[in-house]
Design a protein around this motif. Structure first.
Motif, PDB file in Angstrom:
ATOM      1  N   THR A 284       0.831  -1.196   0.000  1.00 32.87           N
ATOM      2  CA  THR A 284       0.000   0.000   0.000  1.00 32.87           C
ATOM      3  C   THR A 284       0.871   1.254   0.000  1.00 32.87           C
ATOM      4  O   THR A 284       2.031   1.202   0.418  1.00 32.87           O
ATOM      5  CB  THR A 284      -0.936   0.022   1.226  1.00 32.87           C
ATOM      6  OG1 THR A 284      -1.699   1.233   1.232  1.00 32.87           O
ATOM      7  CG2 THR A 284      -0.132  -0.060   2.515  1.00 32.87           C
ATOM      8  N   ASN A 285       0.315   2.354  -0.461  1.00 31.96           N
ATOM      9  CA  ASN A 285       1.088   3.605  -0.509  1.00 31.96           C
ATOM     10  C   ASN A 285       1.075   4.359   0.808  1.00 31.96           C
ATOM     11  O   ASN A 285       1.851   5.295   0.984  1.00 31.96           O
ATOM     12  CB  ASN A 285       0.532   4.524  -1.602  1.00 31.96           C
ATOM     13  CG  ASN A 285       0.814   4.007  -2.993  1.00 31.96           C
ATOM     14  OD1 ASN A 285       0.185   3.080  -3.450  1.00 31.96           O
ATOM     15  ND2 ASN A 285       1.786   4.604  -3.666  1.00 31.96           N
TER      16      ASN A 285
ATOM     17  N   GLU B 283      -4.885   7.410  -0.080  1.00 31.38           N
ATOM     18  CA  GLU B 283      -4.755   6.263  -0.981  1.00 31.38           C
ATOM     19  C   GLU B 283      -5.342   6.568  -2.356  1.00 31.38           C
ATOM     20  O   GLU B 283      -4.737   6.264  -3.391  1.00 31.38           O
ATOM     21  CB  GLU B 283      -5.446   5.044  -0.374  1.00 31.38           C
ATOM     22  CG  GLU B 283      -4.692   4.430   0.807  1.00 31.38           C
ATOM     23  CD  GLU B 283      -5.454   3.286   1.443  1.00 31.38           C
ATOM     24  OE1 GLU B 283      -6.681   3.194   1.204  1.00 31.38           O
ATOM     25  OE2 GLU B 283      -4.832   2.495   2.180  1.00 31.38           O
TER      26      GLU B 283
ATOM     27  N   GLN C 289      -3.240   6.957  -5.843  1.00 31.81           N
ATOM     28  CA  GLN C 289      -3.589   6.080  -6.955  1.00 31.81           C
ATOM     29  C   GLN C 289      -3.867   6.894  -8.219  1.00 31.81           C
ATOM     30  O   GLN C 289      -3.408   6.560  -9.316  1.00 31.81           O
ATOM     31  CB  GLN C 289      -4.821   5.239  -6.585  1.00 31.81           C
ATOM     32  CG  GLN C 289      -5.245   4.246  -7.663  1.00 31.81           C
ATOM     33  CD  GLN C 289      -4.177   3.221  -7.986  1.00 31.81           C
ATOM     34  OE1 GLN C 289      -3.433   2.782  -7.100  1.00 31.81           O
ATOM     35  NE2 GLN C 289      -4.072   2.843  -9.260  1.00 31.81           N
TER      36      GLN C 289
ATOM     37  N   SER D 199      -7.925   6.920   3.594  1.00 34.90           N
ATOM     38  CA  SER D 199      -8.669   6.619   2.367  1.00 34.90           C
ATOM     39  C   SER D 199      -8.457   7.717   1.327  1.00 34.90           C
ATOM     40  O   SER D 199      -8.253   7.422   0.140  1.00 34.90           O
ATOM     41  CB  SER D 199     -10.163   6.488   2.691  1.00 34.90           C
ATOM     42  OG  SER D 199     -10.917   6.283   1.517  1.00 34.90           O
TER      43      SER D 199
END
Length: 218
Positions: A36-37, A54, A58, A51
């Protein structure tokens, strides 16, 4: 000391040491590139902010090809600067030329950034400003989620070639507005003083006029 006692002592010592070290191990940053980033090892980011980050990272990857990794931690390793730690993670994870690592260190309210040679829109001046101005602006007030979002928004703008919005500024009333406010206050005060003087005059003059009026009739 018998063999049984020695064994019991070693077991208890090992158990105690493992309990002490467990929090450190559980908070250790992964040795391999994360899936995950957003890594919130500090536990200070809200679910909504994670959230948001992310989704923002993305979208940024899809539009610019740049992978940005956010790492939120409570404190840095001993005698390590945020930028140094970001570089260590970059090397440890074997990231590419268009990757970026952003370290958010809560205890000192500073951030560090390291990026590959393929990231041309970021400069050392920008990363310094983000780490020492943008993130601390709210992190110093322990608003870590808001501070992370400020960093994200600025980085996304830069990496999307929309320009650098710069660090946040504290909005204060300028000197001219202060002067007008003081002037208005003084004018209001003058009105009250004038009203008081008029009332005092009326309070003294009216009885005197009445007195002379009655004396004149006599």
């Amino acid at each position: 000391m018998t063999s049984e006692k020695k064994l019991d002592y070693l077991v208890k010592s090992s158990l105690g040491l493992s309990i002490l070290l467990f929090p450190l191990v559980s908070q250790a940053i992964s040795e391999v590139k994360p899936a995950t980033n957003i890594l919130d090892e500090s536990g200070s980011l809200t679910k909504s902010s994670v959230s948001y980050l992310e989704k923002a990272m993305q979208k940024l990857k899809e539009t610019s090809g740049t992978d940005v990794y956010f790492v939120s931690i409570r404190s840095l390793p001993f005698e390590t600067e945020p930028n140094q730690y970001a570089e260590e993670l970059f090397q440890k994870w074997n990231l590419g030329e268009k990757d970026v690592v952003v370290v958010l260190a809560n205890k000192i309210a500073r951030a560090g950034i390291f990026y590959g040679n393929g990231v041309t829109s970021l400069t050392k001046e920008m990363t310094k400003s983000i780490g020492e101005e943008t993130y601390p602006f709210k992190a110093k007030e322990e608003q870590y989620s808001s501070a992370a979002l400020d960093v994200s928004n600025r980085i996304v703008s830069i990496l999307s070639n929309k320009g650098d919005p710069g660090p946040p500024t504290l909005i204060r009333e300028n000197s001219s507005s202060n002067f007008k406010s003081a002037k208005a206050t003084e004018q209001q005060r003058s009105k009250y003083v004038a009203i008081i003087i008029i009332l005092l005059v009326v309070a003294f003059v009216v009885p005197m006029v009445q007195f002379f009026y009655y004396v004149k009739d006599e």
